[in-house]
Design a protein around this motif. Structure first.
Motif, mmCIF file in Angstrom:
data_model
loop_
_atom_site.group_PDB
_atom_site.id
_atom_site.type_symbol
_atom_site.label_atom_id
_atom_site.label_comp_id
_atom_site.label_asym_id
_atom_site.label_seq_id
_atom_site.Cartn_x
_atom_site.Cartn_y
_atom_site.Cartn_z
ATOM 1 N N ASN A 74 0.514 22.525 -12.280
ATOM 2 C CA ASN A 74 1.895 22.057 -12.402
ATOM 3 C C ASN A 74 2.840 22.823 -11.475
ATOM 4 O O ASN A 74 3.768 22.244 -10.904
ATOM 5 N N HIS A 75 2.585 24.128 -11.340
ATOM 6 C CA HIS A 75 3.417 24.927 -10.429
ATOM 7 C C HIS A 75 3.245 24.402 -8.993
ATOM 8 O O HIS A 75 4.218 24.264 -8.242
ATOM 9 N N ALA A 76 2.011 24.058 -8.641
ATOM 10 C CA ALA A 76 1.769 23.465 -7.309
ATOM 11 C C ALA A 76 2.507 22.132 -7.195
ATOM 12 O O ALA A 76 2.983 21.756 -6.118
ATOM 13 N N GLY A 77 2.615 21.408 -8.329
ATOM 14 C CA GLY A 77 3.353 20.138 -8.329
ATOM 15 C C GLY A 77 4.815 20.345 -7.969
ATOM 16 O O GLY A 77 5.391 19.584 -7.182
ATOM 17 N N SER A 355 3.093 14.734 -17.837
ATOM 18 C CA SER A 355 3.760 15.515 -16.780
ATOM 19 C C SER A 355 3.510 14.890 -15.416
ATOM 20 O O SER A 355 3.433 15.598 -14.404
ATOM 21 N N GLY A 356 3.357 13.581 -15.405
ATOM 22 C CA GLY A 356 3.016 12.900 -14.155
ATOM 23 C C GLY A 356 4.107 13.013 -13.102
ATOM 24 O O GLY A 356 3.821 12.902 -11.909
ATOM 25 N N VAL A 357 5.348 13.218 -13.545
ATOM 26 C CA VAL A 357 6.415 13.367 -12.553
ATOM 27 C C VAL A 357 6.259 14.729 -11.861
ATOM 28 O O VAL A 357 6.253 14.815 -10.633
ATOM 29 N N THR A 358 6.085 15.775 -12.646
ATOM 30 C CA THR A 358 5.855 17.096 -12.045
ATOM 31 C C THR A 358 4.646 17.056 -11.119
ATOM 32 O O THR A 358 4.654 17.644 -10.032
ATOM 33 N N LEU A 359 3.595 16.357 -11.557
ATOM 34 C CA LEU A 359 2.307 16.487 -10.872
ATOM 35 C C LEU A 359 2.092 15.512 -9.717
ATOM 36 O O LEU A 359 1.210 15.742 -8.871
ATOM 37 N N ALA A 360 2.870 14.437 -9.619
ATOM 38 C CA ALA A 360 2.488 13.331 -8.720
ATOM 39 C C ALA A 360 2.383 13.743 -7.248
ATOM 40 O O ALA A 360 1.470 13.296 -6.542
ATOM 41 N N ALA A 361 3.302 14.579 -6.770
ATOM 42 C CA ALA A 361 3.259 14.914 -5.336
ATOM 43 C C ALA A 361 1.985 15.697 -5.010
ATOM 44 O O ALA A 361 1.366 15.496 -3.961
ATOM 45 N N HIS A 362 1.601 16.590 -5.913
ATOM 46 C CA HIS A 362 0.414 17.416 -5.656
ATOM 47 C C HIS A 362 -0.872 16.654 -5.953
ATOM 48 O O HIS A 362 -1.816 16.649 -5.144
#
Ligand SMILES: Cc1cc2nc3c(=O)[nH]c(=O)nc-3n(C[C@H](O)[C@H](O)[C@H](O)COP(=O)(O)OP(=O)(O)OC[C@H]3O[C@@H](n4cnc5c(N)ncnc54)[C@H](O)[C@@H]3O)c2cc1C
Length: 407
Positions: A74-77, A355-362
């Motif tokens: 998530n932090h990477a996200g 948490s798909g918003v946090t994670l989507a870019a990563h």
């Protein structure tokens, strides 16, 4: 040739990939794949971004995620959005404003202090501040002068998902992706084709031949996996029966008489952040609603959340409820992302997560790299997607007894 976006090598034009679902995850995956030179068709039965992504609190955080590797994912996200924003009109949707959290009860304060300690040890920006500093950071809020603990998480923020998804879809289209919506985009069948390929049938009667299908259909992923005859379950926390815990109530209120809060805020009573159009987006973990809750009860909850916000935010006294919606978190049964090729369904790759918003870019970067080069992008965690494979449910398919996390 290196792709302009995502760092994935091009030269994969001959593979035909279909992405199902144009929420934040599918739109990001399609944008990454198309930018890498892949031939992509993005399908959605609605307009892009009308599923869970539309109503999401959209808080970019790794504030209370466990175990450590999931925290790191998530932090990477969060970092991945910061990298993408300058190249994707971030001014329209990216809000890295920081997050304030207030705890008042003895147990709440102890938990917040322990969490800040743990996150600091993990190298995550977090610190306890006194109410005077909190009031300086966010003058629009009323903080208790004593007896509360306030934490400041400067690395967090939120996104406005509608303008974001519009840009991701436009990015995919500008790199040659076909985007089909409505009946043309509604998938009604996934049948085996020659070799390991899939035939995707749509409600409009078309049949698309795909070397691989990436299913990012949110809470409907299990339904599509069943269409493909998958032997492996994709278990999500129950969302459709009365009392299910995956649905949540979102309330948007306004107008604000004076300058409103600019940060994301959690108090014990209400969670809030600014939304487009001068509105505030409100949620509360104790708002016990589901897809069967009668409308009058939803209205009562919406009014209760507005009252709570009025106690916390200055300038809300004349505000009214502008909209409210019960929406569903696509929540894997063990709380963690399910990403990868689905055993027993050749050609089908699934991606569903809370948490798909946090994670989507990563996640989209990892998924596009796996599908195009077969390797993890440089600089990402060595375990990559390995802990999140669907095959883990072949051995432990049972959902957890506890309710889903609210963060
Ligand atoms: C109340 C709430 C608060 C949340 N808060 C946060 C938060 O603060 N931070 C965070 O990171 N995450 C949060 N989440 C979770 C996050 O919003 C989701 O994980 C994310 O939006 C999922 O995106 P998605 O693209 O996977 O799914 P969705 O946005 O649901 O998109 C799935 C798409 O698939 C399409 N589809 C379905 N079936 C078919 C079919 N047969 N054919 C074609 N298309 C189909 C749908 O139309 C839809 O557009 C929250 C969620 C909710 C509900």
């Amino acid at each position: 040739m290196m792709a302009a976006y995502g760092g994935v090598m091009a030269s994969v034009r001959s593979r035909r990939l279909v992405v199902i679902g144009a929420g934040v995850l599918g739109a990001a995956v399609a944008a990454r794949l198309a930018s890498a030179g892949t031939q992509v068709t993005l399908l959605d039965r609605d307009q892009p971004g009308r599923g869970a992504s539309r109503w999401s609190f959209a808080w970019l955080n790794s504030n209370d995620k466990a175990p450590r590797r999931y925290h790191d994912l998530n932090h990477a996200g969060i970092r991945a959005w910061a990298e993408l924003a300058p190249d994707l009109d971030g001014h329209a949707w990216y809000r890295p404003v920081g997050h304030l959290e207030l705890a008042t009860s003895v147990a709440g304060r102890a938990e917040l202090q322990a969490r800040v300690r743990r996150l600091t040890e993990w190298g995550y920006p977090a610190r306890l501040i006194d109410p005077a500093e909190a009031a300086e950071i966010e003058p629009a809020l009323r903080f208790p002068e004593s007896g509360g603990a306030v934490a400041w998480f400067p690395g967090e923020g939120y996104v406005l998902t509608e303008p974001l998804i519009a840009r991701l879809v436009a990015r995919a289209a500008s790199h040659g992706a076909d985007v089909l919506t409505g009946e043309q985009g509604r998938v009604t069948g996934l049948d085996p084709g020659p070799g390991e390929t899939l035939r995707v049938r749509t409600a409009a009667g078309a049949v698309l031949e795909a070397d691989e299908v990436v299913c990012c259909a949110g809470r409907w992923v299990p339904e599509l996996a069943t269409m493909a005859g998958a032997a492996c379950p994709v278990p999500l926390v129950d969302w459709d029966r009365p009392g299910a815990t995956a649905p949540g109530l979102v309330v948007r209120v306004g107008p604000l008489a004076s300058a409103g809060p600019v940060h994301l805020v959690h108090t014990p009573e209400v969670s809030l952040r600014p939304h487009s159009g001068g509105l505030l987006h409100l949620e509360a973990p104790d708002a016990a609603v589901d897809l069967h809750t009668p409308e009058p009860d939803l209205r009562r909850w919406a009014a209760a959340l507005l009252r709570r916000a009025q106690q916390t935010v200055r300038g809300l006294i004349d505000a009214r409820v502008e909209e409210f919606q019960v929406c569903v978190r696509p929540m894997p049964a063990d709380g963690q992302s399910i990403v990868g090729r689905l055993p027993g369904a050749p050609g089908l790759y699934v991606a569903v997560t809370h948490s798909g918003v946090t994670l989507a870019a990563h996640l989209s970067r990892l998924i596009a790299a796996e599908l195009t080069t077969g390797t993890a992008p440089a600089g990402t965690a060595p375990a990559g997607l390995a802990p999140y494979r669907p095959a883990r449910f072949l051995t432990s398919p049972s959902p957890p007894a506890s309710p889903p996390p609210s963060r």
